[in-house]
Design a protein around this motif. Structure first.
Motif, PDB file in Angstrom:
ATOM      1  N   GLY A   4       0.801  -1.225   0.000  1.00  0.00           N
ATOM      2  CA  GLY A   4       0.000   0.000   0.000  1.00  0.00           C
ATOM      3  C   GLY A   4       0.827   1.265   0.000  1.00  0.00           C
ATOM      4  N   VAL A   5       1.715   1.399  -0.966  1.00  0.00           N
ATOM      5  CA  VAL A   5       2.636   2.534  -1.026  1.00  0.00           C
ATOM      6  C   VAL A   5       1.915   3.789  -1.532  1.00  0.00           C
ATOM      7  N   THR A   6       2.133   4.899  -0.841  1.00  0.00           N
ATOM      8  CA  THR A   6       1.606   6.194  -1.263  1.00  0.00           C
ATOM      9  C   THR A   6       2.747   7.197  -1.250  1.00  0.00           C
ATOM     10  N   LEU A   7       2.899   7.930  -2.353  1.00  0.00           N
ATOM     11  CA  LEU A   7       3.911   8.975  -2.491  1.00  0.00           C
ATOM     12  C   LEU A   7       3.174  10.292  -2.664  1.00  0.00           C
ATOM     13  N   VAL A   8       3.448  11.264  -1.788  1.00  0.00           N
ATOM     14  CA  VAL A   8       2.763  12.555  -1.848  1.00  0.00           C
ATOM     15  C   VAL A   8       3.800  13.667  -1.828  1.00  0.00           C
ATOM     16  N   SER A   9       3.594  14.634  -2.704  1.00  0.00           N
ATOM     17  CA  SER A   9       4.427  15.824  -2.717  1.00  0.00           C
ATOM     18  C   SER A   9       3.605  16.944  -3.334  1.00  0.00           C
ATOM     19  N   GLY A  10       3.468  18.020  -2.617  1.00  0.00           N
ATOM     20  CA  GLY A  10       2.632  19.110  -3.121  1.00  0.00           C
ATOM     21  C   GLY A  10       1.202  18.635  -3.281  1.00  0.00           C
ATOM     22  N   THR A  11       0.620  18.938  -4.442  1.00  0.00           N
ATOM     23  CA  THR A  11      -0.768  18.531  -4.698  1.00  0.00           C
ATOM     24  C   THR A  11      -0.859  17.207  -5.453  1.00  0.00           C
ATOM     25  N   ASP A  12       0.278  16.602  -5.792  1.00  0.00           N
ATOM     26  CA  ASP A  12       0.292  15.340  -6.523  1.00  0.00           C
ATOM     27  C   ASP A  12       0.424  14.166  -5.549  1.00  0.00           C
ATOM     28  N   ALA A  13      -0.248  13.057  -5.883  1.00  0.00           N
ATOM     29  CA  ALA A  13      -0.154  11.847  -5.064  1.00  0.00           C
ATOM     30  C   ALA A  13      -0.175  10.635  -5.979  1.00  0.00           C
ATOM     31  N   ALA A  14       0.611   9.622  -5.641  1.00  0.00           N
ATOM     32  CA  ALA A  14       0.645   8.382  -6.416  1.00  0.00           C
ATOM     33  C   ALA A  14       0.550   7.203  -5.455  1.00  0.00           C
ATOM     34  N   GLU A  15      -0.228   6.187  -5.862  1.00  0.00           N
ATOM     35  CA  GLU A  15      -0.378   4.968  -5.073  1.00  0.00           C
ATOM     36  C   GLU A  15       0.062   3.782  -5.910  1.00  0.00           C
ATOM     37  N   ALA A  16       0.637   2.751  -5.265  1.00  0.00           N
ATOM     38  CA  ALA A  16       1.087   1.549  -5.967  1.00  0.00           C
ATOM     39  C   ALA A  16       1.287   0.421  -4.970  1.00  0.00           C
ATOM     40  N   ALA A  17       1.522  -0.772  -5.494  1.00  0.00           N
ATOM     41  CA  ALA A  17       1.803  -1.926  -4.643  1.00  0.00           C
ATOM     42  C   ALA A  17       3.200  -1.827  -4.040  1.00  0.00           C
ATOM     43  N   GLU A  18       4.157  -1.318  -4.822  1.00  0.00           N
ATOM     44  CA  GLU A  18       5.519  -1.166  -4.310  1.00  0.00           C
ATOM     45  C   GLU A  18       6.238  -0.028  -4.995  1.00  0.00           C
ATOM     46  N   ALA A  19       7.329   0.419  -4.385  1.00  0.00           N
ATOM     47  CA  ALA A  19       8.127   1.510  -4.941  1.00  0.00           C
ATOM     48  C   ALA A  19       9.580   1.320  -4.546  1.00  0.00           C
ATOM     49  N   VAL A  20      10.479   1.684  -5.456  1.00  0.00           N
ATOM     50  CA  VAL A  20      11.911   1.683  -5.184  1.00  0.00           C
ATOM     51  C   VAL A  20      12.424   3.099  -5.429  1.00  0.00           C
ATOM     52  N   TYR A  21      13.001   3.692  -4.392  1.00  0.00           N
ATOM     53  CA  TYR A  21      13.544   5.045  -4.461  1.00  0.00           C
ATOM     54  C   TYR A  21      15.059   4.953  -4.396  1.00  0.00           C
ATOM     55  N   THR A  22      15.737   5.302  -5.496  1.00  0.00           N
ATOM     56  CA  THR A  22      17.194   5.336  -5.546  1.00  0.00           C
ATOM     57  C   THR A  22      17.617   6.755  -5.199  1.00  0.00           C
ATOM     58  N   ILE A  23      18.213   6.919  -4.029  1.00  0.00           N
ATOM     59  CA  ILE A  23      18.484   8.243  -3.476  1.00  0.00           C
ATOM     60  C   ILE A  23      19.411   9.068  -4.359  1.00  0.00           C
ATOM     61  N   ASN A  24      20.553   8.514  -4.784  1.00  0.00           N
ATOM     62  CA  ASN A  24      21.531   9.276  -5.565  1.00  0.00           C
ATOM     63  C   ASN A  24      20.950   9.883  -6.829  1.00  0.00           C
ATOM     64  N   SER A  25      20.210   9.083  -7.589  1.00  0.00           N
ATOM     65  CA  SER A  25      19.666   9.562  -8.857  1.00  0.00           C
ATOM     66  C   SER A  25      18.383  10.357  -8.671  1.00  0.00           C
ATOM     67  N   GLY A  26      17.704  10.166  -7.532  1.00  0.00           N
ATOM     68  CA  GLY A  26      16.430  10.844  -7.313  1.00  0.00           C
ATOM     69  C   GLY A  26      15.284  10.213  -8.082  1.00  0.00           C
ATOM     70  N   ASP A  27      15.438   8.939  -8.464  1.00  0.00           N
ATOM     71  CA  ASP A  27      14.404   8.241  -9.227  1.00  0.00           C
ATOM     72  C   ASP A  27      13.548   7.377  -8.308  1.00  0.00           C
ATOM     73  N   VAL A  28      12.237   7.425  -8.533  1.00  0.00           N
ATOM     74  CA  VAL A  28      11.301   6.548  -7.846  1.00  0.00           C
ATOM     75  C   VAL A  28      10.584   5.738  -8.909  1.00  0.00           C
ATOM     76  N   VAL A  29      10.603   4.410  -8.773  1.00  0.00           N
ATOM     77  CA  VAL A  29       9.885   3.529  -9.694  1.00  0.00           C
ATOM     78  C   VAL A  29       8.785   2.854  -8.892  1.00  0.00           C
ATOM     79  N   MET A  30       7.544   3.155  -9.271  1.00  0.00           N
ATOM     80  CA  MET A  30       6.377   2.576  -8.594  1.00  0.00           C
ATOM     81  C   MET A  30       5.746   1.548  -9.521  1.00  0.00           C
ATOM     82  N   THR A  31       5.408   0.374  -8.980  1.00  0.00           N
ATOM     83  CA  THR A  31       4.833  -0.688  -9.808  1.00  0.00           C
ATOM     84  C   THR A  31       3.622  -1.308  -9.122  1.00  0.00           C
ATOM     85  N   GLY A  32       2.762  -1.889  -9.946  1.00  0.00           N
ATOM     86  CA  GLY A  32       1.605  -2.611  -9.454  1.00  0.00           C
ATOM     87  C   GLY A  32       0.396  -1.728  -9.238  1.00  0.00           C
TER      88      GLY A  32
END
Length: 166
Positions: free
Chosen positions: A98-126
């Motif tokens: 039950g992953v939820t990513l919120v920033s500002g007025t945008d929100a994303a939900e998914a089954a899972e997420a991988v956040y790679t800190i150095n690159s600043g990339d978040v990959v949400m799947t499912g």
């Protein structure tokens, strides 16, 4: 006059359908609200913590909340992977349940997420669902570049666009 009306109607239909057609095959999206500075400290709050010194990981479970600047990520469980050379530096966060990513007025939900800190990339799947105001976009994989605030939705993408919103 009839020919002009038909041409205008055809142009309006094509203009209306082109964003949907582009999104159905995967499209570049703007994420004005989902941005973060990967150099900011990462704060994690959870019900439990288990640390594995052998492989350099920490597992947070139960009502996990990860905060970095204005960005918030919540999940049932988050595995924190530390650097091989520097065990004090977080390399990656793997959130599940039950992953939820919120920033500002945008929100994303998914089954899972991988956040790679150095690159600043978040990959949400499912079963990903992105909400931006009254508009929604759904798909199977969302890749967000937190530094630039851009992203890409893939996997049988479906969108609902509200008339008048841009």
């Amino acid at each position: 006059m009839t020919m002009t009306f038909r041409a205008l109607t055809a142009a309006l239909v094509l203009a209306t359908l082109s964003p949907v057609a582009a999104l159905s095959q995967g499209a570049q999206l703007a994420f004005g609200g989902i941005r973060a500075d990967p150099s900011l400290p990462v704060e994690v709050t959870a019900d439990q913590l288990a640390v594995n010194q052998t492989d350099g990981t920490a597992t947070f479970t139960g009502n996990v909340l990860v905060a970095q600047g204005d960005m918030r990520l919540s999940a049932a469980e988050v595995l924190v992977e530390y650097g091989n050379d520097d065990r004090t530096r977080i390399e990656r966060l793997h959130a599940t349940g039950g992953v939820t990513l919120v920033s500002g007025t945008d929100a994303a939900e998914a089954a899972e997420a991988v956040y790679t800190i150095n690159s600043g990339d978040v990959v949400m799947t499912g079963n990903v669902l992105l909400t931006q105001g009254a508009n929604t976009v759904a798909g199977q994989r969302l890749t967000v570049d937190l530094k630039s605030g851009t992203g890409r939705m893939e996997g049988r993408v479906k969108t609902v666009l509200q008339p008048g919103d841009n």
